[in-house]
Design a protein around this motif. Structure first.
Motif, PDB file in Angstrom:
ATOM      1  N   LEU A  43      28.073  -0.489 -21.062  1.00 17.01           N
ATOM      2  CA  LEU A  43      28.935   0.627 -21.436  1.00 17.01           C
ATOM      3  C   LEU A  43      28.151   1.728 -22.134  1.00 17.01           C
ATOM      4  O   LEU A  43      28.455   2.906 -21.988  1.00 17.01           O
ATOM      5  CB  LEU A  43      30.055   0.163 -22.374  1.00 17.01           C
ATOM      6  CG  LEU A  43      31.145  -0.730 -21.804  1.00 17.01           C
ATOM      7  CD1 LEU A  43      32.129  -1.111 -22.901  1.00 17.01           C
ATOM      8  CD2 LEU A  43      31.877  -0.031 -20.658  1.00 17.01           C
ATOM      9  N   SER A  60      29.302  -1.232 -14.785  1.00 17.17           N
ATOM     10  CA  SER A  60      30.040  -0.480 -15.804  1.00 17.17           C
ATOM     11  C   SER A  60      31.525  -0.431 -15.434  1.00 17.17           C
ATOM     12  O   SER A  60      31.901  -0.627 -14.281  1.00 17.17           O
ATOM     13  CB  SER A  60      29.482   0.938 -15.956  1.00 17.17           C
ATOM     14  OG  SER A  60      29.735   1.719 -14.800  1.00 17.17           O
ATOM     15  N   THR A  63      33.664   4.082 -16.635  1.00 11.02           N
ATOM     16  CA  THR A  63      32.659   5.054 -17.038  1.00 11.02           C
ATOM     17  C   THR A  63      32.711   6.274 -16.116  1.00 11.02           C
ATOM     18  O   THR A  63      32.506   6.154 -14.917  1.00 11.02           O
ATOM     19  CB  THR A  63      31.258   4.428 -16.985  1.00 11.02           C
ATOM     20  OG1 THR A  63      31.099   3.729 -15.739  1.00 11.02           O
ATOM     21  CG2 THR A  63      31.069   3.446 -18.123  1.00 11.02           C
ATOM     22  N   THR A  92      29.869   0.447 -10.447  1.00  7.89           N
ATOM     23  CA  THR A  92      30.878   0.977 -11.357  1.00  7.89           C
ATOM     24  C   THR A  92      32.276   0.601 -10.877  1.00  7.89           C
ATOM     25  O   THR A  92      32.608   0.792  -9.706  1.00  7.89           O
ATOM     26  CB  THR A  92      30.770   2.509 -11.467  1.00  7.89           C
ATOM     27  OG1 THR A  92      29.488   2.845 -12.002  1.00  7.89           O
ATOM     28  CG2 THR A  92      31.842   3.076 -12.383  1.00  7.89           C
TER      29      THR A  92
END
Length: 206
Positions: A43, A60, A63, A92
């Motif tokens: 993060l 992530s 994000t 992501t």
């Protein structure tokens, strides 16, 4: 990072792996397998740098693409350079929902992310990315996710266009998360959203 390095050694992806190694107390039998990647959830810059030093992939969650491009990827590249290894893949997870009658974007975002929005570490990351959030007010955090485009809501074509921003930011793989729809409207609606979003993504790249 020591834990991740030890996992890589155990599964045979670290140099000189395969056995217990110097100072190691345990080892795994030399079983053949198609390959295992190690991933580290990131993060903020410190873990992104650690991922660069030891992981095959960084994952992530929530994000924004600009934050990935300007904050996480440079930290990951720095860690990779320090260890003399390739920069890991960037994965992501992105929340999304198709705009349909009877749905409300803020409610879907809250259903999908209220637990994370109550976490100080997630809120710190989002504030670094420019969002106004606080872990004591996850409802307002859900509104911020929608208003900023971190939670993608619209037609499948609109969502596909916004997902393309992650590719331009340097993300290697996007995981489309329809947990909000699943929670509020059930599995068939969630699957339908995924099918339409992925079809729009394929159409956009053809």
């Amino acid at each position: 990072m020591e834990y991740l390095t030890e996992v890589r050694r155990l599964i045979g992806t670290e140099d000189g792996a395969a056995g217990p190694g110097i100072g190691a107390s345990i080892g795994l039998p030399g079983l053949r397998h198609p390959g295992v990647e190690t991933g580290l959830g990131v993060l903020r810059p410190t873990l992104a740098r650690a991922a660069g030093r030891a992981a095959d992939a960084a994952i992530s969650w929530m994000t924004p693409p600009g934050y990935v491009r300007d904050t996480l990827l440079p930290a990951m590249a720095k860690g990779a350079a320090e260890s003399g290894r390739p920069v890991p893949r960037m994965v992501t997870v992105v929340h999304a929902a198709v705009d349909r009658p009877g749905r409300h974007a803020y409610r879907l975002a809250f259903a999908a992310a209220h637990v994370h929005l109550a976490g100080p570490h997630y809120c710190d990351m989002l504030r670094r990315a420019g969002l106004r959030v606080h872990h004591n007010r996850p409802g307002l955090g859900a509104r911020a996710l929608v208003d900023s485009g971190v939670f993608l809501y619209g037609t499948p074509g609109n969502i596909a266009a916004q997902l393309a921003e992650f590719d331009r930011a340097g993300v290697d793989e996007v995981v489309v998360n329809v947990a909000g729809v699943y929670s509020e409207h059930g599995r068939p609606d969630a699957v339908r959203d995924l099918q339409e979003i992925l079809a729009a993504c394929r159409e956009a790249t053809n």
